[in-house]
Design a protein around this motif. Structure first.
Motif, PDB file in Angstrom:
ATOM      1  N   LYS A   5       0.858  -1.177   0.000  1.00  0.00           N
ATOM      2  CA  LYS A   5       0.000   0.000   0.000  1.00  0.00           C
ATOM      3  C   LYS A   5       0.897   1.231   0.000  1.00  0.00           C
ATOM      4  CE  LYS A   5      -3.191  -2.587   2.856  1.00  0.00           C
ATOM      5  NZ  LYS A   5      -3.940  -2.634   4.088  1.00  0.00           N
ATOM      6  N   PRO A   6       0.436   2.333  -0.612  1.00  0.00           N
ATOM      7  CA  PRO A   6       1.258   3.551  -0.586  1.00  0.00           C
ATOM      8  C   PRO A   6       1.396   4.095   0.832  1.00  0.00           C
ATOM      9  CG  PRO A   6      -0.885   4.006  -1.548  1.00  0.00           C
ATOM     10  CD  PRO A   6      -0.814   2.523  -1.328  1.00  0.00           C
ATOM     11  N   VAL A   7       2.597   4.518   1.162  1.00  0.00           N
ATOM     12  CA  VAL A   7       2.906   5.028   2.507  1.00  0.00           C
ATOM     13  C   VAL A   7       3.528   6.413   2.361  1.00  0.00           C
ATOM     14  CG1 VAL A   7       4.237   4.631   4.614  1.00  0.00           C
ATOM     15  CG2 VAL A   7       3.332   2.679   3.324  1.00  0.00           C
ATOM     16  N   VAL A   8       3.042   7.382   3.150  1.00  0.00           N
ATOM     17  CA  VAL A   8       3.614   8.725   3.162  1.00  0.00           C
ATOM     18  C   VAL A   8       4.086   9.018   4.578  1.00  0.00           C
ATOM     19  CG1 VAL A   8       3.197  11.197   2.806  1.00  0.00           C
ATOM     20  CG2 VAL A   8       2.081   9.511   1.318  1.00  0.00           C
ATOM     21  N   ILE A   9       5.348   9.447   4.685  1.00  0.00           N
ATOM     22  CA  ILE A   9       5.921   9.857   5.953  1.00  0.00           C
ATOM     23  C   ILE A   9       6.094  11.371   5.877  1.00  0.00           C
ATOM     24  CG2 ILE A   9       7.778   9.515   7.618  1.00  0.00           C
ATOM     25  CD1 ILE A   9       6.339   6.892   6.776  1.00  0.00           C
ATOM     26  N   TYR A  10       5.408  12.088   6.747  1.00  0.00           N
ATOM     27  CA  TYR A  10       5.424  13.548   6.717  1.00  0.00           C
ATOM     28  C   TYR A  10       6.636  14.117   7.446  1.00  0.00           C
ATOM     29  CZ  TYR A  10       0.838  13.263   4.676  1.00  0.00           C
ATOM     30  OH  TYR A  10      -0.192  12.987   3.821  1.00  0.00           O
ATOM     31  N   PRO A  11       6.944  15.394   7.232  1.00  0.00           N
ATOM     32  CA  PRO A  11       8.112  16.012   7.894  1.00  0.00           C
ATOM     33  C   PRO A  11       8.004  15.932   9.415  1.00  0.00           C
ATOM     34  CG  PRO A  11       7.262  17.459   6.176  1.00  0.00           C
ATOM     35  CD  PRO A  11       6.259  16.351   6.349  1.00  0.00           C
ATOM     36  N   PRO A  12       9.152  15.946  10.080  1.00  0.00           N
ATOM     37  CA  PRO A  12       9.143  15.894  11.551  1.00  0.00           C
ATOM     38  C   PRO A  12       8.429  17.101  12.142  1.00  0.00           C
ATOM     39  CG  PRO A  12      11.372  15.606  10.687  1.00  0.00           C
ATOM     40  CD  PRO A  12      10.505  16.000   9.542  1.00  0.00           C
ATOM     41  N   ASP A  13       7.724  16.857  13.247  1.00  0.00           N
ATOM     42  CA  ASP A  13       7.098  17.962  13.964  1.00  0.00           C
ATOM     43  C   ASP A  13       8.064  18.468  15.034  1.00  0.00           C
ATOM     44  OD1 ASP A  13       6.916  16.187  16.145  1.00  0.00           O
ATOM     45  OD2 ASP A  13       4.807  15.731  15.764  1.00  0.00           O
ATOM     46  N   SER A  24      -4.070   6.100   2.500  1.00  0.00           N
ATOM     47  CA  SER A  24      -4.962   7.221   2.793  1.00  0.00           C
ATOM     48  C   SER A  24      -5.504   7.242   4.231  1.00  0.00           C
ATOM     49  CB  SER A  24      -6.115   7.321   1.789  1.00  0.00           C
ATOM     50  OG  SER A  24      -7.089   6.334   2.026  1.00  0.00           O
ATOM     51  N   GLN A  25      -4.997   6.401   5.118  1.00  0.00           N
ATOM     52  CA  GLN A  25      -5.394   6.395   6.527  1.00  0.00           C
ATOM     53  C   GLN A  25      -4.187   6.783   7.385  1.00  0.00           C
ATOM     54  OE1 GLN A  25      -8.268   4.803   8.174  1.00  0.00           O
ATOM     55  NE2 GLN A  25      -9.394   4.176   6.378  1.00  0.00           N
ATOM     56  N   LEU A  58       7.506   2.450  -2.522  1.00  0.00           N
ATOM     57  CA  LEU A  58       6.128   2.700  -2.082  1.00  0.00           C
ATOM     58  C   LEU A  58       6.058   3.761  -1.004  1.00  0.00           C
ATOM     59  CD1 LEU A  58       4.748  -0.922  -1.803  1.00  0.00           C
ATOM     60  CD2 LEU A  58       4.126   0.798  -3.493  1.00  0.00           C
ATOM     61  N   ILE A  59       7.202   4.070  -0.385  1.00  0.00           N
ATOM     62  CA  ILE A  59       7.217   5.029   0.708  1.00  0.00           C
ATOM     63  C   ILE A  59       7.714   6.376   0.218  1.00  0.00           C
ATOM     64  CG2 ILE A  59       8.203   5.588   2.954  1.00  0.00           C
ATOM     65  CD1 ILE A  59       8.145   2.656   3.614  1.00  0.00           C
ATOM     66  N   GLU A  60       6.894   7.383   0.449  1.00  0.00           N
ATOM     67  CA  GLU A  60       7.247   8.755   0.087  1.00  0.00           C
ATOM     68  C   GLU A  60       7.656   9.494   1.356  1.00  0.00           C
ATOM     69  OE1 GLU A  60       5.095  12.835  -1.465  1.00  0.00           O
ATOM     70  OE2 GLU A  60       4.076  10.930  -1.805  1.00  0.00           O
TER      71      GLU A  60
END
Length: 71
Positions: A5-13, A24-25, A58-60
């Protein structure tokens, strides 16, 4: 990995956590690659390890790659 499944890792907080979205979850906040592995496994990506997370297309990774955990 047929169940990938596509995975998105967002910038550090500001606390060093990175939001993780899988298919999408929102899966939660990760503080290390090991946390991302756990989220992927919980989402059905069984057998994934740290190298899979670091290398997978698959990981962005947004705001830095798997070695970036601070702002």
């Amino acid at each position: 990995m047929a169940s990938a499944k596509p995975v998105v890792i967002y910038p550090p907080d500001e606390e060093g956590g990175r939001r993780v979205r899988i298919d999408s979850q929102v899966a939660g906040r990760a503080y290390s690659v090991r946390d991302v592995v756990a989220f992927c496994q919980e989402a059905g990506l069984q057998g994934w390890d740290e190298m899979d997370v670091v290398r997978s297309a698959l990981i962005e990774w947004r705001g830095g790659g798997p070695d970036v955990w601070t702002r």
